[in-house]
Write a protein that holds these residues in place. Structure first.
Motif, PDB file in Angstrom:
ATOM      1  N   ASP A 167      21.912  -1.391  15.557  1.00 29.83           N
ATOM      2  CA  ASP A 167      21.445  -2.717  15.976  1.00 29.83           C
ATOM      3  C   ASP A 167      20.860  -3.504  14.800  1.00 29.83           C
ATOM      4  O   ASP A 167      19.965  -4.322  14.961  1.00 29.83           O
ATOM      5  CB  ASP A 167      20.427  -2.616  17.112  1.00 29.83           C
ATOM      6  N   GLY A 168      21.401  -3.245  13.605  1.00 28.89           N
ATOM      7  CA  GLY A 168      21.061  -4.079  12.458  1.00 28.89           C
ATOM      8  C   GLY A 168      21.919  -5.330  12.444  1.00 28.89           C
ATOM      9  O   GLY A 168      22.555  -5.693  13.439  1.00 28.89           O
ATOM     10  N   LYS A 169      21.950  -5.999  11.309  1.00 30.68           N
ATOM     11  CA  LYS A 169      22.658  -7.279  11.209  1.00 30.68           C
ATOM     12  C   LYS A 169      24.126  -7.155  11.605  1.00 30.68           C
ATOM     13  O   LYS A 169      24.634  -7.910  12.429  1.00 30.68           O
ATOM     14  CB  LYS A 169      22.529  -7.819   9.782  1.00 30.68           C
ATOM     15  N   ALA A 190      25.913  -1.093  23.698  1.00 28.21           N
ATOM     16  CA  ALA A 190      25.368  -1.068  22.341  1.00 28.21           C
ATOM     17  C   ALA A 190      24.174  -0.130  22.326  1.00 28.21           C
ATOM     18  O   ALA A 190      23.297  -0.204  23.198  1.00 28.21           O
ATOM     19  CB  ALA A 190      24.941  -2.467  21.906  1.00 28.21           C
ATOM     20  N   VAL A 191      24.147   0.744  21.333  1.00 32.03           N
ATOM     21  CA  VAL A 191      23.084   1.737  21.216  1.00 32.03           C
ATOM     22  C   VAL A 191      22.341   1.511  19.908  1.00 32.03           C
ATOM     23  O   VAL A 191      22.958   1.419  18.840  1.00 32.03           O
ATOM     24  CB  VAL A 191      23.663   3.171  21.253  1.00 32.03           C
ATOM     25  N   GLY A 192      21.029   1.395  19.990  1.00 37.11           N
ATOM     26  CA  GLY A 192      20.226   1.165  18.791  1.00 37.11           C
ATOM     27  C   GLY A 192      18.819   1.681  18.962  1.00 37.11           C
ATOM     28  O   GLY A 192      18.493   2.359  19.941  1.00 37.11           O
ATOM     29  N   ARG A 193      17.962   1.317  18.020  1.00 40.65           N
ATOM     30  CA  ARG A 193      16.597   1.861  17.984  1.00 40.65           C
ATOM     31  C   ARG A 193      15.525   0.831  18.298  1.00 40.65           C
ATOM     32  O   ARG A 193      14.339   1.173  18.300  1.00 40.65           O
ATOM     33  CB  ARG A 193      16.331   2.466  16.601  1.00 40.65           C
ATOM     34  N   LEU A 210      18.608   2.504  24.222  1.00 38.58           N
ATOM     35  CA  LEU A 210      17.905   3.023  23.060  1.00 38.58           C
ATOM     36  C   LEU A 210      18.525   4.361  22.662  1.00 38.58           C
ATOM     37  O   LEU A 210      18.845   5.186  23.530  1.00 38.58           O
ATOM     38  CB  LEU A 210      16.424   3.186  23.348  1.00 38.58           C
ATOM     39  N   GLU A 211      18.673   4.568  21.351  1.00 37.80           N
ATOM     40  CA  GLU A 211      19.319   5.788  20.882  1.00 37.80           C
ATOM     41  C   GLU A 211      18.542   7.025  21.289  1.00 37.80           C
ATOM     42  O   GLU A 211      19.136   8.050  21.667  1.00 37.80           O
ATOM     43  CB  GLU A 211      19.480   5.754  19.365  1.00 37.80           C
ATOM     44  N   PRO A 314      11.960  -2.986   7.155  1.00 37.45           N
ATOM     45  CA  PRO A 314      12.514  -2.452   8.414  1.00 37.45           C
ATOM     46  C   PRO A 314      12.438  -3.485   9.534  1.00 37.45           C
ATOM     47  O   PRO A 314      11.416  -4.172   9.695  1.00 37.45           O
ATOM     48  CB  PRO A 314      11.614  -1.244   8.697  1.00 37.45           C
ATOM     49  N   GLY A 315      13.515  -3.590  10.280  1.00 28.98           N
ATOM     50  CA  GLY A 315      13.531  -4.467  11.448  1.00 28.98           C
ATOM     51  C   GLY A 315      13.910  -5.902  11.176  1.00 28.98           C
ATOM     52  O   GLY A 315      14.173  -6.661  12.116  1.00 28.98           O
TER      53      GLY A 315
END
Length: 323
Positions: A167-169, A190-193, A210-211, A314-315
């Motif tokens: 879930d980055g850029k 979509a799976v991310g943190r 969420l992962e 981060p983020g």
């Protein structure tokens, strides 16, 4: 002129000579340039690049070699394809200009990039932007083209299940591209943190998760866009036997992944890099995808050092530098 330089000590703002025109090329005055994860990795040693960073560039042509600025470009906003090919080798003649063996790549390989006051680029690499595309959206055309390209060689079929990992850029842009085409897919997730980032994709119509604690497996197509060496191993855990993994991440260093599951489960691995600018421009013109919520901050070129440091936090999503 001022530019953000990639050196053997990382990225820094510095002074460089004005770009000198070569036949078939133009000088573009930069209006806006995005910092992406590849730029961060270049500063960590990826590709061994030194020079001006920046390949997500919006600007205006101010000079052309051997004559006036072509009428169709004069006074127009332009974006630029990053692969500068020879145009006459067997690869180019076969339609593979992005893989020309002697190519230079804007801000990545053998050619200065566009986080600068001005940048040199072949005229044939330029695309004029329609007025309908807002400035902040226009700077996303290069990464959006790459995101849309993720599904060219691994186009999911009706009823298939697709997962975007990261879930980055870039992961968010791939997720937006998937949301725009989900149609009759069996599942699109979509799976991310980061819950706040995933919310952007949920608003676009994707399922999100969420992962941590995500245990679903057996996806037909998994797009790995984490930007991390561990991403491929995670993708291998998610994909079904004889499924497809699309690799979008680039990073300095080795992945160190166990390749045995790829053989045992007959997984298809597809590398995916640059995409079709014309398609990306059309998608933005029609409002199919709106990447502007991904913009975290904007800085003048004089504060490019601060912009780069912010982009590495981060983020943080997209940071723009505006000469």
């Amino acid at each position: 002129m001022k530019a953000l330089l990639c050196t053997d000590r990382g990225a820094r703002l510095g002074d460089v000579p004005e770009p000198k025109l070569l036949p078939g090329e133009a000088i573009v005055a930069v209006r806006s340039a995005g910092i992406c994860n590849t730029d961060l990795e270049l500063a960590r040693g990826y590709m061994g690049f030194t020079g001006v960073l920046g390949h997500e560039v919006l600007g205006e042509v101010v000079e052309a070699h051997g004559g006036p600025v072509p009428k169709e470009l004069s006074g127009k906003r332009v974006v630029m394809e990053i692969n500068c090919a020879c145009g006459h080798c067997a690869t180019c003649r076969g339609g593979g200009r992005n893989h020309c063996p002697t190519r230079t790549v804007l801000g990545i390989l053998g050619r200065d990039g566009g986080i600068a006051e001005r940048v040199r680029i072949p005229l044939e690499n330029l695309h004029v932007l329609p007025d309908a595309i807002p400035e902040e959206a226009a700077v996303f055309i290069e990464p959006l083209a790459a995101a849309l390209h993720a599904f060219d060689e691994a186009a999911p079929r009706p009823g298939e299940r697709v997962c975007v990992l990261g879930d980055g850029k870039l992961g968010l842009l791939v997720g937006l591209a998937l949301a725009a085409r989900r149609g009759d897919l069996g599942r699109a997730v979509a799976v991310g943190r980061h819950r706040d980032k995933l919310a952007l994709l949920e608003a676009a119509g994707l399922d999100v998760a969420l992962e941590e604690g995500f245990s679903e497996t057996g996806f037909d197509v998994v797009v790995e866009a984490t930007g991390q060496p561990a991403g491929l191993a995670r993708a291998l855990a998610l994909v079904r036997p004889r499924g497809t993994i699309v690799l979008k991440s680039t990073y300095a260093g080795a992945a160190g992944v166990d390749l045995a599951p790829i053989v045992i489960n007959e997984i298809r691995l597809v590398g995916s890099r640059c995409g079709d600018f014309t398609r990306a421009i059309d998608v933005l013109s029609r409002g199919v995808v709106d990447p502007r919520p991904l913009v975290t901050a904007r800085y003048p070129l004089a504060e490019a050092d601060r912009a780069f440091a912010r982009a590495a936090e981060p983020g943080v999503l997209k940071v723009l530098v505006e000469p």
